[in-house]
Design a protein around this motif. Structure first.
Motif, PDB file in Angstrom:
ATOM      1  N   LEU A  56       0.831  -1.211   0.000  1.00 16.76           N
ATOM      2  CA  LEU A  56       0.000   0.000   0.000  1.00 16.76           C
ATOM      3  C   LEU A  56       0.867   1.263   0.000  1.00 16.76           C
ATOM      4  CD1 LEU A  56      -2.725  -1.032   2.611  1.00 16.76           C
ATOM      5  CD2 LEU A  56      -2.968  -0.957   0.135  1.00 16.76           C
ATOM      6  N   LEU A  60       0.985   4.344  -2.745  1.00 22.74           N
ATOM      7  CA  LEU A  60       0.740   5.740  -2.389  1.00 22.74           C
ATOM      8  C   LEU A  60       1.967   6.625  -2.615  1.00 22.74           C
ATOM      9  CD1 LEU A  60      -1.277   5.249   0.936  1.00 22.74           C
ATOM     10  CD2 LEU A  60      -2.183   5.983  -1.260  1.00 22.74           C
ATOM     11  N   SER A  64       2.794  10.360  -4.985  1.00 23.23           N
ATOM     12  CA  SER A  64       3.440  11.444  -4.236  1.00 23.23           C
ATOM     13  C   SER A  64       4.749  11.859  -4.895  1.00 23.23           C
ATOM     14  CB  SER A  64       3.700  10.995  -2.789  1.00 23.23           C
ATOM     15  OG  SER A  64       2.501  10.598  -2.162  1.00 23.23           O
ATOM     16  N   SER A 204      -2.117   7.829 -10.955  1.00 24.06           N
ATOM     17  CA  SER A 204      -2.553   7.976  -9.560  1.00 24.06           C
ATOM     18  C   SER A 204      -3.921   7.347  -9.336  1.00 24.06           C
ATOM     19  CB  SER A 204      -2.581   9.457  -9.183  1.00 24.06           C
ATOM     20  OG  SER A 204      -1.302  10.034  -9.316  1.00 24.06           O
ATOM     21  N   ALA A 208      -4.710   4.294  -6.894  1.00 29.54           N
ATOM     22  CA  ALA A 208      -5.740   4.418  -5.866  1.00 29.54           C
ATOM     23  C   ALA A 208      -6.727   3.258  -5.941  1.00 29.54           C
ATOM     24  CB  ALA A 208      -6.478   5.752  -6.024  1.00 29.54           C
ATOM     25  N   VAL A 211      -5.083   0.330  -4.370  1.00 24.91           N
ATOM     26  CA  VAL A 211      -5.151   0.379  -2.908  1.00 24.91           C
ATOM     27  C   VAL A 211      -6.502  -0.132  -2.423  1.00 24.91           C
ATOM     28  CG1 VAL A 211      -5.199   1.941  -0.918  1.00 24.91           C
ATOM     29  CG2 VAL A 211      -3.466   2.241  -2.692  1.00 24.91           C
ATOM     30  N   GLY A 255      -4.617   2.023   5.767  1.00 28.58           N
ATOM     31  CA  GLY A 255      -4.422   3.181   4.897  1.00 28.58           C
ATOM     32  C   GLY A 255      -3.593   4.275   5.546  1.00 28.58           C
ATOM     33  N   ALA A 259       0.132   5.433   4.385  1.00 28.88           N
ATOM     34  CA  ALA A 259       0.357   6.819   3.963  1.00 28.88           C
ATOM     35  C   ALA A 259       1.540   7.437   4.712  1.00 28.88           C
ATOM     36  CB  ALA A 259      -0.911   7.642   4.200  1.00 28.88           C
ATOM     37  N   ALA A 262       4.583   5.993   3.151  1.00 31.10           N
ATOM     38  CA  ALA A 262       4.784   6.569   1.813  1.00 31.10           C
ATOM     39  C   ALA A 262       5.410   7.958   1.912  1.00 31.10           C
ATOM     40  CB  ALA A 262       3.449   6.640   1.073  1.00 31.10           C
ATOM     41  N   LEU A 301      -2.144  13.569   2.030  1.00 32.26           N
ATOM     42  CA  LEU A 301      -1.790  12.176   1.758  1.00 32.26           C
ATOM     43  C   LEU A 301      -2.291  11.256   2.862  1.00 32.26           C
ATOM     44  CD1 LEU A 301      -0.262  10.051   0.067  1.00 32.26           C
ATOM     45  CD2 LEU A 301       1.812  10.667   1.334  1.00 32.26           C
ATOM     46  N   GLY A 305      -5.012   8.402   2.174  1.00 32.04           N
ATOM     47  CA  GLY A 305      -4.701   7.009   2.507  1.00 32.04           C
ATOM     48  C   GLY A 305      -5.718   6.409   3.461  1.00 32.04           C
ATOM     49  N   LEU A 308      -9.048   5.867   1.554  1.00 37.43           N
ATOM     50  CA  LEU A 308      -8.979   4.714   0.651  1.00 37.43           C
ATOM     51  C   LEU A 308      -9.061   3.406   1.426  1.00 37.43           C
ATOM     52  CD1 LEU A 308      -6.225   5.859  -1.885  1.00 37.43           C
ATOM     53  CD2 LEU A 308      -8.674   5.639  -2.306  1.00 37.43           C
TER      54      LEU A 308
END
Length: 327
Positions: A56, A60, A64, A204, A208, A211, A255, A259, A262, A301, A305, A308
């Motif tokens: 994940l 993400l 970014s 992206s 997504a 994810v 999530g 994030a 990430a 972000l 995350g 999602l």
């Protein structure tokens, strides 16, 4: 006698009414317990959880990184836009006195920050130095280059259309043969940025969606592993909302943690590239410095995350919880 019994029944019967505050405190307590318990469950299974979180986080981190690249590319483009100059070439029969008079007129105009006069001799010397054919130029009988004036527009003319209008206005002036705006390469660069931004947006969206699928599949496996437990809970009267809540928090935690990881990955890459980028900018006599992730984007972000993960868990729970019925 019957009246006495009815009074006794009414007096013995007690009605309980739960207030909104009590219901709110109970729900808040359940949410707190579920959120903490699901986080502890993820931490108790580091191997399985880490694999899912890493996947994940990579999904993400790529958008970014695209965002960071586009931000820095646009910053470079803006610095170039501010350095755009207009070269005004005078007619061949224009005298130096006429050129100086035009120079004075342009100096008085508020549209320009700087006005520089380039004589024929200076233009010829510069051409000999940078053209690579300086020896051949020496055999010419006369200087073929015209007088030129280099103009630096103010920041109000950063828009390409306004710059083109200004160049056309200068072309219409007396003694001016041509006004050249050296911004074609900037337009091409900006077109490439636009295409890259569209590609980044598409990638992206696909990541997504990935994810959502990963979180949904993880929650599906968790539901299947607890199938017997869910059946028993349903037998004793548990509602779907009560059963659904821990799985939703699991998706939310997946999530959010992904994030955070990430953002950490992108910042590590930023630190590794910052020094090299600064050294490259110095070679081109530029003060450009690599821009990192803004705090607002990092917060966005984390929110994206978490959402999602929550949406992926919601879709999976809603679909698979209906298939489990108490027997």
């Amino acid at each position: 006698m019957s009246e006495v019994k009815s009074k006794t029944k009414r007096s013995s019967a007690t009605s309980y009414k739960i207030s909104f505050r009590d219901r709110f405190n109970t729900a808040l307590k359940l949410h707190k317990e579920n959120s903490l318990q699901t986080l502890l469950d993820i931490l108790r299974q580091p191997t399985n959880s880490l694999m899912t979180i890493l996947v994940l986080a990579i999904a993400l981190a790529l958008p970014s990184a695209f965002y960071l690249f586009m931000t820095n590319a646009k910053a470079v483009s803006q610095s170039w836009d501010g350095g755009v100059k207009i070269s005004v070439y005078l007619q061949d029969d224009a005298t130096e006195k006429q050129a100086q008079e035009l120079l004075t007129q342009l100096n008085l105009r508020p549209q320009f920050e700087q006005v520089t006069f380039v004589s024929k001799d200076d233009a010829l010397s510069e051409f000999k130095e940078y053209s690579g054919i300086g020896d051949a130029i020496s055999y010419l009988d006369k200087n073929p280059l015209p007088f030129a004036i280099t103009l630096t527009p103010t920041s109000s003319f950063a828009d390409p259309k306004s710059l083109e209008s200004l160049a056309q206005e200068l072309t219409s002036l007396a003694l001016v043969d041509k006004a050249k705006l050296d911004s074609d390469w900037i337009k091409k660069y900006n077109s490439i940025l636009t295409i890259s931004e569209q590609i980044a947006t598409f990638v992206s969206l696909m990541l997504a969606l990935g994810v959502l699928l990963i979180v949904g599949n993880t929650i599906r496996l968790a539901i299947l592993n607890r199938r017997d437990e869910i059946q028993v809970i349903k037998l004793v009267g548990a509602t779907d909302a009560f059963i659904r809540r821990p799985f939703l928090y699991t998706g939310l935690w997946y999530g959010l943690i992904a994030a955070l990881l990430a953002a950490l990955m992108v910042n590590i890459v930023f630190v590794l590239l910052k020094q090299s980028t600064s050294q490259l900018a110095q070679l081109y006599s530029s003060e450009f410095s690599l821009l990192g992730l803004a705090p607002s984007f990092t917060l966005s972000l984390l929110v994206i995350g978490s959402l999602l993960g929550l949406i992926g868990a919601w879709v999976s729970v809603r679909k698979h919880l209906k298939d489990i019925n108490p027997q």
